[in-house]
Enzyme design. Structure first.
Site, PDB file in Angstrom:
ATOM      1  CG  HIS A 181      -2.157  -0.749   0.813  1.00  0.00           C
ATOM      2  ND1 HIS A 181      -2.538  -1.478   2.104  1.00  0.00           N
ATOM      3  CD2 HIS A 181      -2.816  -1.750   0.252  1.00  0.00           C
ATOM      4  CE1 HIS A 181      -3.048  -2.085   1.344  1.00  0.00           C
ATOM      5  NE2 HIS A 181      -4.204  -2.338   1.112  1.00  0.00           N
ATOM      6  CD  GLU A 184      -0.872   0.381   4.109  1.00  0.00           C
ATOM      7  OE1 GLU A 184      -0.036  -0.111   4.315  1.00  0.00           O
ATOM      8  OE2 GLU A 184      -1.807   0.683   4.059  1.00  0.00           O
ATOM      9  NE  ARG A 241      -6.092  -0.272   0.492  1.00  0.00           N
ATOM     10  CZ  ARG A 241      -6.533  -0.285   1.674  1.00  0.00           C
ATOM     11  NH1 ARG A 241      -6.204  -0.494   2.729  1.00  0.00           N
ATOM     12  NH2 ARG A 241      -6.917  -1.839   1.838  1.00  0.00           N
ATOM     13  CG  HIS A 309      -0.172  -4.167   5.157  1.00  0.00           C
ATOM     14  ND1 HIS A 309      -1.168  -3.564   4.442  1.00  0.00           N
ATOM     15  CD2 HIS A 309       0.289  -4.893   4.472  1.00  0.00           C
ATOM     16  CE1 HIS A 309      -1.326  -3.864   3.552  1.00  0.00           C
ATOM     17  NE2 HIS A 309      -0.358  -5.132   3.767  1.00  0.00           N
ATOM     18  CD  GLU A 383      -2.691  -3.387   9.546  1.00  0.00           C
ATOM     19  OE1 GLU A 383      -1.877  -1.825   9.352  1.00  0.00           O
ATOM     20  OE2 GLU A 383      -3.140  -3.887   8.571  1.00  0.00           O
TER      21      GLU A 383
HETATM   22  O1  0X9 Z   1      -7.173  -3.509   4.360  1.00  0.00           O
HETATM   23  C1  0X9 Z   1      -6.098  -4.535   4.827  1.00  0.00           C
HETATM   24  O2  0X9 Z   1      -4.806  -4.625   3.077  1.00  0.00           O
HETATM   25  C2  0X9 Z   1      -4.624  -4.263   6.040  1.00  0.00           C
HETATM   26  N1  0X9 Z   1      -5.295  -3.200   6.088  1.00  0.00           N
HETATM   27  S1  0X9 Z   1      -4.365  -2.067   6.174  1.00  0.00           S
HETATM   28  O3  0X9 Z   1      -5.123  -0.525   6.814  1.00  0.00           O
HETATM   29  N2  0X9 Z   1      -3.118  -1.513   6.133  1.00  0.00           N
HETATM   30  O4  0X9 Z   1      -4.547  -1.540   4.314  1.00  0.00           O
HETATM   31  C3  0X9 Z   1      -5.405  -5.540   6.307  1.00  0.00           C
HETATM   32  C4  0X9 Z   1      -4.916  -6.812   5.777  1.00  0.00           C
HETATM   33  C5  0X9 Z   1      -4.874  -8.563   6.027  1.00  0.00           C
HETATM   34  N3  0X9 Z   1      -4.365  -9.066   5.932  1.00  0.00           N
HETATM   35  C6  0X9 Z   1      -5.320  -9.958   4.391  1.00  0.00           C
HETATM   36  N4  0X9 Z   1      -6.111 -10.472   4.266  1.00  0.00           N
HETATM   37  N5  0X9 Z   1      -4.000 -10.440   4.282  1.00  0.00           N
HETATM   38 ZN    ZN Z   2      -2.187  -1.397   4.291  1.00  0.00          ZN
END
Ligand code: 0X9
Ligand code: ZN
Length: 762
Positions: A181, A184, A241, A309, A383
């Site tokens: 992303h 980040e 993002r 992330h 995270e």
């Molecule tokens: O939403 C996401 O992709 C991640 N959080 S973020 O706020 N950094 O965007 C969490 C991802 C969880 N991981 C997977 N589902 N693999």
């Molecule tokens: Zn992310």
């Protein structure tokens, strides 16, 4: 650091790794050695000194004072010869240790200026090249592939020099990836710190050289290179993002973390190209996820993968696409618990670990779901900092601390893949079991650097806490099971798992076994009171001092409202205890103006004759609602128990949960003092906060005793002939106290159980 000084650094490293490679708690070779000054007066005394002492420290040796290094025994030997020893250095090892610590500390104080601010893609790529170029062969860079806009996605890999029998190509690998992303920014910095420290601290930190002897570390700092560049360009969007895919409808970007091909298109992903969680036109529609996939497939030694992330300080494990627990849930739980502790150590930062779906939100097509689900890699998402105070725009002075604490977490995970086998419980660890039945216990075995040897999974168990552990073979793969043998009521079974790998090594669970073991106590239970509220058993619906003005306790068939049930809780019948059974508007018949108290009849909870009580439990169905009205969630319902017929009360639970459903409240009591023959239970529904809506219900109340039957039926003089007489007298009268099988009736089987206990003197 230039090339020549790097080499010098590395040769120091070899020495350091050799002598400073002592694990914590291990003592150095010169522990307890002193340097003492002795003065031999004759050549024969001098000869004796030089034969006895470990080492002569003085440059000059001859008659007169010399300094020699001695063990306590050697010093005693010298003193026996009449040579006085003047202590000059109390403990040689302590001095050496202090010197090593100083060297380490000084090196830790290295130049970390690169991490004092965020870096562009070009700066990151240049740093990767520089790290590889100055690594003396420890590291090399590679290109994962090209992005949609044609930028190379670069990575770097690290492993220690080949040693006999340990070629570099045979080592398990850990993949640490970032920047999927764009916005980040602390993610690429954290992965860069991992890379940097592998090289910069290879010599200073023995644990790094040791790790790199066994594993390969792979770092891919920026997976979404196009998005990252875009978030840097001043005219663009710092909070971008996704990648930079031009979508058919004119919007831009696919969320790469919704584009992976495991569970793709499920919950928590969007079909709308304009969405920030747009999944793309198909699984792996994007070059950035394709090249990552192909890289992982081409590197089958990868055993673990973290995708970094930001933000929220979480350690997320599979699954993201479903609420269902993954097969390795227990293993993930134990590894991430260790990671949480490691993350906390440097700066007391709290990270919370758990499955993605339930810990953050449903998210399908994510990176770790694919690496775990498709490649059986231990995939994790971290995270990073913070918790939303600054979010994606984390101040640069937090880059280093964030990276440092996460370095500790990756050390834990990297260490896990050095193990010959990874074992975890596949059944809930049982702390008490009802009845004397064998219980199935299971162990999940994951290959590590080795595989499970044939018949390699074993349960080791014993009754009590002394004596040898018996061995029970376990069968099945990857989950091996066996039965934990039946124990007599009241007895403790201690047990642990042992798995032998094909390479001969043995791993045990719990960690530290057999010094640490699982312990299960076998108990039976018997209900001394059960009331489904269908008949009047003598409950008191109000108590002097109650001041509620409406919504008083009733035994009734409730009429449903937004805050109160329509039906009672028990499967049979229709009645329950409820505050204000009538329906109507939500606030029409709720508790108002104070407290209304529901008190049970007198309960003999002392237990049947011949039953040794170890604890008791109040179990009942509860309805409680307090989330409506002017001041919601301010009230609560105390649940209290009296041992003395209502003279005094002790709170055992405080119900405040709004579930809008019946649920089972289960509270233990009676551990400190056995329940009495004059027990009562009461529920105090209260409206204390002005304007709040309070509705409470109680149904299916049970008092259950835990403990064991005994041959000492009359409870006096231990197990003797009187017990037989007392038991048979009661049994002849079909007294329920003689129901030793707990089946609700009195019959011949009860005699058999009684006699076996009596015979055994239990
Ligand atoms: O939403 C996401 O992709 C991640 N959080 S973020 O706020 N950094 O965007 C969490 C991802 C969880 N991981 C997977 N589902 N693999
Ligand atoms: Zn992310």
């Amino acid at each position: 650091m230039g090339r020549s000084s790097r080499s010098a650094f590395l040769s120091v490293a070899a020495t350091l790794a050799a002598c400073a490679g002592l694990a914590f708690g291990q003592v150095g070779p010169f522990e307890g050695h002193r340097v003492v000054r002795v003065s031999p007066r004759t050549p024969s005394e001098l000869l004796a000194v030089s034969t006895i002492a470990t080492n002569i420290w003085s440059c000059r040796t001859g008659l007169g004072p010399i300094d020699v290094q001695v063990t306590p025994q050697q010093q005693a030997a010298l003193e026996q010869l009449g040579l006085a020893c003047e202590v000059r250095i109390e403990n040689v090892q302590a001095l050496i240790d202090a010197e090593q610590a100083q060297i380490r500390a000084a090196r830790l104080d290295r130049d970390a200026s690169w991490f004092t601010t965020y870096k562009t893609l070009a700066e990151i790529n240049a740093k990767l090249d520089e790290l590889a170029a100055t690594s003396d062969g420890l590291a090399s860079t590679f290109v994962v592939g090209n992005s949609l806009e044609g930028r190379p996605v670069k990575g770097i890999r690290f492993t220690g020099p080949a040693t006999p029998g340990n070629p570099r190509e045979s080592r398990p690998a850990a993949l640490y990836a970032g920047g999927i992303h764009a916005r980040e920014w602390v993610s690429p910095m954290t992965t860069m710190y991992i890379a940097d420290r592998m090289i910069e601290m290879y010599a200073a930190e023995p644990r790094i050289a040791e790790l790199l002897e066994d594993v390969e570390i792979i770092v891919i700092p920026v997976q979404n290179v196009d998005g990252y560049e875009f978030s840097w360009a001043s005219t663009n969007n710092r909070l971008w993002r996704k990648n930079r895919r031009p979508n058919a409808n004119g919007t831009v970007g696919v969320d790469l973390n919704r584009n992976f091909g495991f569970g793709w298109g499920g919950e928590g992903a969007s079909t709308d190209p304009g969405s920030d969680i747009y999944r793309g036109t198909s699984a792996f529609s994007e070059p950035e996820t394709q090249i990552f996939r192909d890289f992982v497939i081409a590197n089958p030694r990868i055993r673990t993968h973290i995708d970094f992330h930001s933000f929220s300080q979480l350690i997320l494990t599979p699954w993201g696409y479903t609420r269902t627990a993954c097969d390795d849930a227990d293993l993930y739980e134990s590894i991430t618990a260790d990671m949480v502790s490691a993350l906390f150590a440097p700066y007391s930062m709290t990270y919370i670990a758990g499955p993605t779906y339930t810990t953050i939100y449903p998210a399908s097509g994510g990176a770790h779901d694919w690496s775990y689900g498709e490649r059986n890699i231990l995939g994790i998402t971290i995270e990073l900092r913070d918790r939303g105070q600054t979010g994606f725009v984390l101040p640069a002075d937090q880059i280093l601390p964030t990276a440092e604490e996460n370095f500790e977490a990756i050390m834990i995970l990297s260490d896990a893949i050095r193990q010959p086998l990874l074992i975890s419980t596949a059944s809930d660890a049982i702390s008490t079991r009802e009845e004397s039945e064998p219980v199935s216990v299971s162990l999940r075995v994951r290959p590590g650097t080795s595989t499970l040897a044939p018949a390699g999974a074993k349960l080791r168990w014993r009754f009590g806490s002394t004596g040898p552990f018996a061995i029970a073979p376990m069968s099945g793969s990857p989950v091996a099971s066996t039965l934990l043998p039946a124990a007599l009521c009241g007895d403790e079974t201690q047990w642990y798992f042992e798995a032998t790998a094909a390479d001969g090594s043995i791993v045990r669970l719990p960690e530290g076994a057999p010094a640490t073991v699982y312990t299960t106590r076998t108990l039976t239970s018997t209900a001394v009171f059960s009331d489904d509220a269908e008949s009047d058993r003598g409950w008191t619906l109000s108590t002097p001092g109650d001041d509620a003005t409406s919504g008083l306790w009733q035994r009734a068939d409730p009429v449903g409202t937004a805050a109160q049930p329509e039906d009672d809780a028990s499967p049979i019948g229709s009645l329950c205890f409820i505050t204000g059974a009538s329906g109507g508007a939500v606030g029409a018949n709720d508790v108002d103006g104070g407290t209304t108290t529901l008190t049970s009849p007198l309960i003999d909870a002392s237990g049947p004759r011949g039953f040794v009580v170890t604890g008791a439990e109040l179990r009942c169905s509860v309805w409680y609602s307090n989330n409506a009205g002017a001041s919601p969630n301010l009230d609560s319902m105390p649940v209290e128990i009296s041992r003395d017929d209502g003279a005094s009360w002790a709170q055992v639970a405080l119900v405040s949960e709004n579930r809008a459903a019946w649920w089972t409240l289960s509270v233990p009591f009676g551990e400190t003092a056995p329940p009495t023959a004059t027990t009562r239970v009461r529920f105090r529904a209260r409206d204390l906060a002005p304007g709040s809506i309070v509705e409470a219900g109680v149904d299916d109340v049970h008092i259950v005793l835990h403990g064991c039957r005994t041959g000492d039926f009359d409870g006096t003089n231990g197990v003797d002939g009187d017990d037989v007489i007392a038991f048979f007298t009661a049994w002849d009268n079909s007294e329920i106290d003689t129901d030793y099988t707990n089946d609700g009736g009195v019959d011949g089987d009860d005699v058999v159980v009684f006699f076996s206990l009596w015979d055994a003197g239990r």
